[in-house]
Design a protein around this motif. Structure first.
Motif, mmCIF file in Angstrom:
data_model
loop_
_atom_site.group_PDB
_atom_site.id
_atom_site.type_symbol
_atom_site.label_atom_id
_atom_site.label_comp_id
_atom_site.label_asym_id
_atom_site.label_seq_id
_atom_site.Cartn_x
_atom_site.Cartn_y
_atom_site.Cartn_z
ATOM 1 N N LYS A 2 -0.333 -15.266 8.081
ATOM 2 C CA LYS A 2 0.677 -14.517 8.828
ATOM 3 C C LYS A 2 2.020 -14.598 8.095
ATOM 4 O O LYS A 2 2.488 -15.679 7.763
ATOM 5 C CB LYS A 2 0.815 -15.074 10.241
ATOM 6 C CG LYS A 2 1.793 -14.310 11.122
ATOM 7 C CD LYS A 2 2.014 -15.006 12.459
ATOM 8 C CE LYS A 2 0.762 -15.031 13.296
ATOM 9 N NZ LYS A 2 1.024 -15.628 14.638
ATOM 10 N N THR A 185 2.751 -0.954 4.065
ATOM 11 C CA THR A 185 1.664 -1.311 4.986
ATOM 12 C C THR A 185 1.827 -0.697 6.368
ATOM 13 O O THR A 185 0.864 -0.206 6.961
ATOM 14 C CB THR A 185 1.524 -2.840 5.117
ATOM 15 O OG1 THR A 185 2.767 -3.404 5.553
ATOM 16 C CG2 THR A 185 1.124 -3.450 3.786
ATOM 17 N N PHE A 189 -0.915 2.262 8.008
ATOM 18 C CA PHE A 189 -1.732 2.115 9.213
ATOM 19 C C PHE A 189 -1.173 2.884 10.407
ATOM 20 O O PHE A 189 -1.860 3.026 11.421
ATOM 21 C CB PHE A 189 -1.885 0.638 9.563
ATOM 22 C CG PHE A 189 -2.715 -0.117 8.567
ATOM 23 C CD1 PHE A 189 -4.099 0.010 8.566
ATOM 24 C CD2 PHE A 189 -2.127 -0.920 7.604
ATOM 25 C CE1 PHE A 189 -4.878 -0.669 7.632
ATOM 26 C CE2 PHE A 189 -2.893 -1.597 6.666
ATOM 27 C CZ PHE A 189 -4.278 -1.468 6.677
ATOM 28 N N ASP A 226 -6.990 -3.351 1.752
ATOM 29 C CA ASP A 226 -8.210 -3.555 2.536
ATOM 30 C C ASP A 226 -8.261 -4.925 3.202
ATOM 31 O O ASP A 226 -9.109 -5.153 4.080
ATOM 32 C CB ASP A 226 -9.445 -3.383 1.646
ATOM 33 C CG ASP A 226 -9.673 -1.940 1.237
ATOM 34 O OD1 ASP A 226 -9.093 -1.045 1.878
ATOM 35 O OD2 ASP A 226 -10.428 -1.710 0.263
ATOM 36 N N TYR A 227 -7.375 -5.831 2.810
ATOM 37 C CA TYR A 227 -7.362 -7.174 3.382
ATOM 38 C C TYR A 227 -6.316 -7.327 4.495
ATOM 39 O O TYR A 227 -6.224 -8.387 5.098
ATOM 40 C CB TYR A 227 -7.110 -8.207 2.282
ATOM 41 C CG TYR A 227 -8.163 -8.180 1.198
ATOM 42 C CD1 TYR A 227 -9.372 -8.863 1.357
ATOM 43 C CD2 TYR A 227 -7.967 -7.453 0.032
ATOM 44 C CE1 TYR A 227 -10.348 -8.828 0.373
ATOM 45 C CE2 TYR A 227 -8.939 -7.402 -0.958
ATOM 46 C CZ TYR A 227 -10.124 -8.094 -0.775
ATOM 47 O OH TYR A 227 -11.097 -8.044 -1.750
ATOM 48 N N VAL A 228 -5.524 -6.278 4.718
ATOM 49 C CA VAL A 228 -4.512 -6.325 5.772
ATOM 50 C C VAL A 228 -5.191 -6.232 7.128
ATOM 51 O O VAL A 228 -6.011 -5.348 7.373
ATOM 52 C CB VAL A 228 -3.488 -5.186 5.605
ATOM 53 C CG1 VAL A 228 -2.519 -5.173 6.782
ATOM 54 C CG2 VAL A 228 -2.715 -5.344 4.299
ATOM 55 N N ARG A 229 -4.852 -7.161 8.019
ATOM 56 C CA ARG A 229 -5.455 -7.194 9.346
ATOM 57 C C ARG A 229 -4.516 -6.676 10.440
ATOM 58 O O ARG A 229 -4.960 -6.198 11.467
ATOM 59 C CB ARG A 229 -5.894 -8.630 9.671
ATOM 60 C CG ARG A 229 -6.989 -9.143 8.751
ATOM 61 C CD ARG A 229 -8.278 -8.356 8.938
ATOM 62 N NE ARG A 229 -9.267 -8.654 7.893
ATOM 63 C CZ ARG A 229 -9.553 -7.849 6.897
ATOM 64 N NH1 ARG A 229 -8.927 -6.680 6.786
ATOM 65 N NH2 ARG A 229 -10.459 -8.175 5.992
ATOM 66 N N ASP A 230 -3.213 -6.788 10.207
ATOM 67 C CA ASP A 230 -2.269 -6.306 11.221
ATOM 68 C C ASP A 230 -0.913 -6.110 10.571
ATOM 69 O O ASP A 230 -0.552 -6.816 9.612
ATOM 70 C CB ASP A 230 -2.156 -7.318 12.377
ATOM 71 C CG ASP A 230 -1.439 -6.743 13.593
ATOM 72 O OD1 ASP A 230 -1.299 -5.497 13.672
ATOM 73 O OD2 ASP A 230 -1.028 -7.525 14.467
ATOM 74 N N THR A 231 -0.171 -5.152 11.090
ATOM 75 C CA THR A 231 1.211 -4.930 10.681
ATOM 76 C C THR A 231 1.955 -4.432 11.906
ATOM 77 O O THR A 231 1.446 -3.601 12.654
ATOM 78 C CB THR A 231 1.291 -3.932 9.508
ATOM 79 O OG1 THR A 231 2.660 -3.701 9.166
ATOM 80 C CG2 THR A 231 0.628 -2.612 9.835
ATOM 81 N N GLU A 248 -0.218 -9.497 8.760
ATOM 82 C CA GLU A 248 -1.321 -10.448 8.744
ATOM 83 C C GLU A 248 -2.339 -9.950 7.732
ATOM 84 O O GLU A 248 -2.748 -8.781 7.770
ATOM 85 C CB GLU A 248 -1.947 -10.593 10.120
ATOM 86 C CG GLU A 248 -1.046 -11.313 11.110
ATOM 87 C CD GLU A 248 -1.772 -11.727 12.391
ATOM 88 O OE1 GLU A 248 -3.006 -11.916 12.323
ATOM 89 O OE2 GLU A 248 -1.100 -11.863 13.422
ATOM 90 N N ILE A 249 -2.734 -10.829 6.818
ATOM 91 C CA ILE A 249 -3.582 -10.442 5.711
ATOM 92 C C ILE A 249 -4.509 -11.595 5.332
ATOM 93 O O ILE A 249 -4.115 -12.754 5.404
ATOM 94 C CB ILE A 249 -2.714 -10.001 4.508
ATOM 95 C CG1 ILE A 249 -3.553 -9.449 3.364
ATOM 96 C CG2 ILE A 249 -1.804 -11.111 4.035
ATOM 97 C CD1 ILE A 249 -2.719 -8.757 2.272
ATOM 98 N N ASP A 250 -5.735 -11.269 4.981
ATOM 99 C CA ASP A 250 -6.681 -12.262 4.508
ATOM 100 C C ASP A 250 -6.493 -12.448 3.019
ATOM 101 O O ASP A 250 -6.657 -11.507 2.240
ATOM 102 C CB ASP A 250 -8.123 -11.811 4.779
ATOM 103 C CG ASP A 250 -8.474 -11.847 6.253
ATOM 104 O OD1 ASP A 250 -7.817 -12.602 7.000
ATOM 105 O OD2 ASP A 250 -9.403 -11.130 6.651
#
Length: 251
Positions: A2, A185, A189, A226-231, A248-250
């Motif tokens: 995060k 980002t 999205f 492709d690794y972004v989980r939330d913005t 939030e990114i993996d």
């Protein structure tokens, strides 16, 4: 992981307005701030579990950046050798095994655009630096970038064309960046989301009426998208004329 980015418009003032409550609530891996407006020794933040990296401006009460992180970096770099503004504490880079984090407070072109030529040169230097890093490892670039890129990124685009932060020149530099292997980002999205702003004037009732600009960003190397989980934009958080933004990114 995060990440939070926030132009606090003076960290000492922001602390008095609830900064630490938000900081603890977010429990971020990386917390990047801009416009700290303080010198070494003027504030002591007890942030248990966090490493702190500060880039102070030489001029008192002006500019400055900082990063608070749970993860000790391989290396830390302050500035990039930018001749006009390195003394203003505008850039911090942290290096990790698999990425670089670059926290930036971009110079304002000023109301009369007196600083616009220097700003554009600065943008060229920064883009060259980001591309160099990107050639080695993916980059997460964040901060107050002092530009609303497209008409969707501010409430009143028609009346602001040519104004500082919405000149064709500044917007063109952002376009060039995003065509150089990087992605905004939030807009990626949320391509059509309107009234999503991160800065509001202190003029009466402007924030209440959401007459704002989106000038704070998380921009990543294209191969990280492709690794972004939330913005997200945390417009409900007060304490500054800007609000915090989230990634939030993996990794």
């Amino acid at each position: 992981m995060k990440f939070i980015s926030w132009n606090v418009n003076g960290i000492r003032a922001c602390v008095k307005k609830g900064f630490l409550d938000y900081f603890k609530e977010m429990d971020a891996d990386f917390f990047c701030i801009q416009e700290t407006k303080c010198q070494a020794g003027q504030i002591e933040l007890l942030l248990e579990g966090y490493h702190q990296y500060w880039n102070y401006a030489e001029k008192k009460g002006y500019s400055g950046t900082a990063i608070f992180t749970k993860h000790k970096p391989l290396a830390v770099k302050y500035g990039i050798g930018e001749e006009e503004s390195e003394s203003e504490g505008r850039i911090i880079t942290l290096e990790y095994d698999s990425f670089y984090l670059v926290n930036v407070y971009v110079p304002n072109a000023q109301r009369d655009l007196a600083r616009l030529p220097k700003r554009l040169l600065w943008e060229d230097q920064l883009l060259h630096y980001l591309k160099e890093l990107d050639g080695l490892k993916p980059v997460i670039y964040c901060g107050d970038l002092n530009v609303a890129h497209e008409t969707i990124d501010l409430k009143n685009p028609k009346t602001n064309i040519g104004n500082s932060g919405f000149t064709y020149e500044e917007r063109g530099k952002m376009t060039k960046l995003l065509h150089s292997g990087f992605t905004d980002t939030f807009r990626h999205f949320n391509p059509d989301k309107v009234d999503a702003f991160t800065w509001w004037s202190y003029m009466n009732k402007v924030r209440e009426r959401n007459i704002g600009w989106r000038i704070d960003y998380f921009i990543v190397s294209d191969r990280l998208v492709d690794y972004v989980r939330d913005t997200d934009i945390h417009a409900h958080i007060l304490g500054s004329d800007h609000c915090p933004i989230l990634l939030e990114i993996d990794l």
